[in-house]
Motif scaffolding. Structure first.
Motif, mmCIF file in Angstrom:
data_model
loop_
_atom_site.group_PDB
_atom_site.id
_atom_site.type_symbol
_atom_site.label_atom_id
_atom_site.label_comp_id
_atom_site.label_asym_id
_atom_site.label_seq_id
_atom_site.Cartn_x
_atom_site.Cartn_y
_atom_site.Cartn_z
ATOM 1 N N VAL A 6 -10.293 6.702 4.127
ATOM 2 C CA VAL A 6 -9.112 6.142 3.480
ATOM 3 C C VAL A 6 -9.192 4.628 3.581
ATOM 4 C CG1 VAL A 6 -6.602 5.942 3.577
ATOM 5 C CG2 VAL A 6 -7.691 8.141 4.049
ATOM 6 N N CYS A 8 -7.398 0.977 1.589
ATOM 7 C CA CYS A 8 -6.381 0.523 0.639
ATOM 8 C C CYS A 8 -6.980 0.296 -0.746
ATOM 9 C CB CYS A 8 -5.719 -0.764 1.131
ATOM 10 S SG CYS A 8 -4.660 -0.501 2.584
ATOM 11 N N CYS A 11 -7.005 3.576 -2.750
ATOM 12 C CA CYS A 11 -5.738 4.291 -2.760
ATOM 13 C C CYS A 11 -4.965 3.954 -4.026
ATOM 14 C CB CYS A 11 -4.924 3.899 -1.523
ATOM 15 S SG CYS A 11 -3.386 4.802 -1.350
ATOM 16 N N CYS A 14 0.224 4.539 -2.583
ATOM 17 C CA CYS A 14 1.304 5.506 -2.349
ATOM 18 C C CYS A 14 2.406 4.937 -1.475
ATOM 19 C CB CYS A 14 0.738 6.770 -1.710
ATOM 20 S SG CYS A 14 -0.481 7.604 -2.746
ATOM 21 N N CYS A 81 0.053 7.782 6.581
ATOM 22 C CA CYS A 81 -0.656 7.340 5.379
ATOM 23 C C CYS A 81 -1.246 8.545 4.646
ATOM 24 C CB CYS A 81 -1.755 6.362 5.765
ATOM 25 S SG CYS A 81 -2.913 5.935 4.439
ATOM 26 N N ARG A 85 -0.312 9.973 0.913
ATOM 27 C CA ARG A 85 -1.362 10.128 -0.106
ATOM 28 C C ARG A 85 -1.375 11.547 -0.646
ATOM 29 N NH1 ARG A 85 -5.992 6.541 -0.177
ATOM 30 N NH2 ARG A 85 -7.267 8.378 -0.562
#
Length: 89
Positions: A6, A8, A11, A14, A81, A85
């Motif tokens: 994961v 940023c 992503c 979210c 997080c 997501r």
């Protein structure tokens, strides 16, 4: 089973749809601050629910260095997080 990394940059921002209360002094520019009906300060969200400080083309925070404490505490790849997501994908 491999765990997806994961970051940023991979992503869809979210966390930038969450309600962000400003509970400490902040350097967030005033144009990104809203006041709720009880007088508390929050990050301004646009009509579609996205944080006003989010750059829609890059999906990155335009005030990253000035972002609120709560945004700094929301760790990339944390359980919270990953939960967000999973809900927004």
């Amino acid at each position: 089973m491999a765990v997806e990394e994961v970051t940023c940059s991979t992503c869809q921002a979210c966390c930038c749809r969450l309600e962000v209360m400003l509970i400490t002094d902040t350097d967030v520019p005033k144009k990104y601050i809203a006041q709720d009906r009880w007088g508390g300060e929050t990050m301004l969200r646009l009509d579609d629910g996205w944080c006003a400080a989010l750059d829609r083309e890059t999906m990155l925070c335009t005030i990253y260095e000035l972002r609120p404490w709560i945004c700094r505490e929301f760790e990339m790849g944390s359980d919270e997080c990953r939960d967000e997501r999973a809900e927004c994908l």
